[in-house]
Scaffold this motif. Structure first.
Motif, PDB file in Angstrom:
ATOM      1  N   LYS A   1       0.837  -1.200   0.000  1.00 47.54           N
ATOM      2  CA  LYS A   1       0.000   0.000   0.000  1.00 47.54           C
ATOM      3  C   LYS A   1       0.870   1.247   0.000  1.00 47.54           C
ATOM      4  N   GLU A   2       0.248   2.338  -0.421  1.00 48.36           N
ATOM      5  CA  GLU A   2       0.849   3.660  -0.311  1.00 48.36           C
ATOM      6  C   GLU A   2       0.111   4.411   0.782  1.00 48.36           C
ATOM      7  N   ASP A   3       0.708   5.490   1.242  1.00 48.89           N
ATOM      8  CA  ASP A   3       0.076   6.282   2.289  1.00 48.89           C
ATOM      9  C   ASP A   3      -1.231   6.899   1.803  1.00 48.89           C
ATOM     10  N   LEU A   4      -2.144   7.037   2.720  1.00 44.00           N
ATOM     11  CA  LEU A   4      -3.438   7.645   2.463  1.00 44.00           C
ATOM     12  C   LEU A   4      -3.244   9.134   2.170  1.00 44.00           C
ATOM     13  N   ARG A   5      -4.010   9.670   1.216  1.00 40.23           N
ATOM     14  CA  ARG A   5      -3.929  11.089   0.877  1.00 40.23           C
ATOM     15  C   ARG A   5      -5.318  11.702   0.895  1.00 40.23           C
ATOM     16  N   GLU A   6      -5.380  12.948   1.337  1.00 40.50           N
ATOM     17  CA  GLU A   6      -6.615  13.717   1.240  1.00 40.50           C
ATOM     18  C   GLU A   6      -6.644  14.326  -0.158  1.00 40.50           C
ATOM     19  N   LEU A   7      -7.846  14.459  -0.736  1.00 46.27           N
ATOM     20  CA  LEU A   7      -7.935  15.083  -2.040  1.00 46.27           C
ATOM     21  C   LEU A   7      -9.282  15.763  -2.204  1.00 46.27           C
TER      22      LEU A   7
ATOM     23  N   THR B   1     -12.374  14.212  -0.087  1.00 47.88           N
ATOM     24  CA  THR B   1     -12.399  12.759   0.045  1.00 47.88           C
ATOM     25  C   THR B   1     -10.996  12.247   0.318  1.00 47.88           C
ATOM     26  N   LYS B   2     -10.862  10.928   0.351  1.00 47.69           N
ATOM     27  CA  LYS B   2      -9.573  10.281   0.597  1.00 47.69           C
ATOM     28  C   LYS B   2      -9.221   9.407  -0.586  1.00 47.69           C
TER      29      LYS B   2
ATOM     30  N   CYS C   1     -14.426   3.470   0.437  1.00 52.07           N
ATOM     31  CA  CYS C   1     -13.598   2.269   0.267  1.00 52.07           C
ATOM     32  C   CYS C   1     -12.307   2.388   1.074  1.00 52.07           C
ATOM     33  N   VAL C   2     -11.752   3.600   1.133  1.00 53.76           N
ATOM     34  CA  VAL C   2     -10.559   3.846   1.946  1.00 53.76           C
ATOM     35  C   VAL C   2     -10.909   3.667   3.420  1.00 53.76           C
ATOM     36  N   ASP C   3     -12.040   4.236   3.832  1.00 58.33           N
ATOM     37  CA  ASP C   3     -12.481   4.124   5.232  1.00 58.33           C
ATOM     38  C   ASP C   3     -12.675   2.670   5.649  1.00 58.33           C
ATOM     39  N   ASP C   4     -13.157   1.834   4.734  1.00 59.56           N
ATOM     40  CA  ASP C   4     -13.400   0.422   5.047  1.00 59.56           C
ATOM     41  C   ASP C   4     -12.101  -0.370   5.173  1.00 59.56           C
ATOM     42  N   LEU C   5     -11.106  -0.051   4.361  1.00 51.24           N
ATOM     43  CA  LEU C   5      -9.901  -0.878   4.294  1.00 51.24           C
ATOM     44  C   LEU C   5      -8.731  -0.362   5.133  1.00 51.24           C
ATOM     45  N   ALA C   6      -8.569   0.939   5.252  1.00 52.76           N
ATOM     46  CA  ALA C   6      -7.399   1.517   5.925  1.00 52.76           C
ATOM     47  C   ALA C   6      -7.196   1.000   7.363  1.00 52.76           C
ATOM     48  N   PRO C   7      -8.235   0.930   8.194  1.00 53.21           N
ATOM     49  CA  PRO C   7      -8.014   0.432   9.561  1.00 53.21           C
ATOM     50  C   PRO C   7      -7.523  -1.024   9.590  1.00 53.21           C
TER      51      PRO C   7
END
Length: 161
Positions: free
Chosen positions: A72-78, A86-87, A109-115
């Protein structure tokens, strides 16, 4: 269903190559019918080799994919073109034959997987990507979520599992 209209999809953004679409209006009536033998979670699974072939999957087609998250890559705000905050997160996926593909996730989808990616795991992280689409840019093929309808289903959170 009653009181709906069938329209030609030429004027709309296509999510599939089907020519016609159902248009619901305020008088449309939909009645749920429960048939236990009919699967309500319909999947259109594609393989990574199918996705990387430029002729087998259209950019407009929504499909499903099962794979292991291997990076994975780091999460980004956009901020989207419409001004919505969004993320965005990019992950690397791999199938059983060691084929890999990059995947870009947006929004929920980011919110579901990131944690889950931050947790210590003893087993591989297997995901089912539901209603995703292929993205071809700069000679590379990847998959990405659709802002409105894509879902990431993780491990045993799927009824069929």
């Amino acid at each position: 269903m009653r009181k709906f209209v069938v329209v030609d999809k030429k004027a709309r953004v296509r999510a599939s190559q089907v020519k016609w679409s159902l248009l619901f209006c305020n008088r449309t009536v939909v009645q749920e019918v429960e048939v236990p033998t009919f699967p309500l979670e319909a999947f259109r699974f594609r393989t990574i080799p199918e996705l990387t072939s430029s002729t087998l999957v259209s950019e407009y087609e929504l499909f499903d994919l099962v794979a292991e998250v291997v990076g994975k890559e780091d999460l980004r705000e956009l901020v989207t073109q419409t001004g919505k905050e969004t993320k965005r997160m990019a992950i690397n996926l791999q199938d059983l034959e060691k084929n890999t593909i990059r995947c870009t996730l947006f929004g929920t989808c980011v919110d579901d997987l990131a944690p889950l990616m931050e947790q210590e795991r003893s087993e591989p992280l297997i995901v089912v990507l539901h209603f995703f689409r292929v993205n071809r840019w700069d000679g590379r093929t990847s998959v990405q979520s659709h802002f409105d309808i894509s879902k990431v289903i993780v491990d045993a959170n799927l009824k069929e599992v």
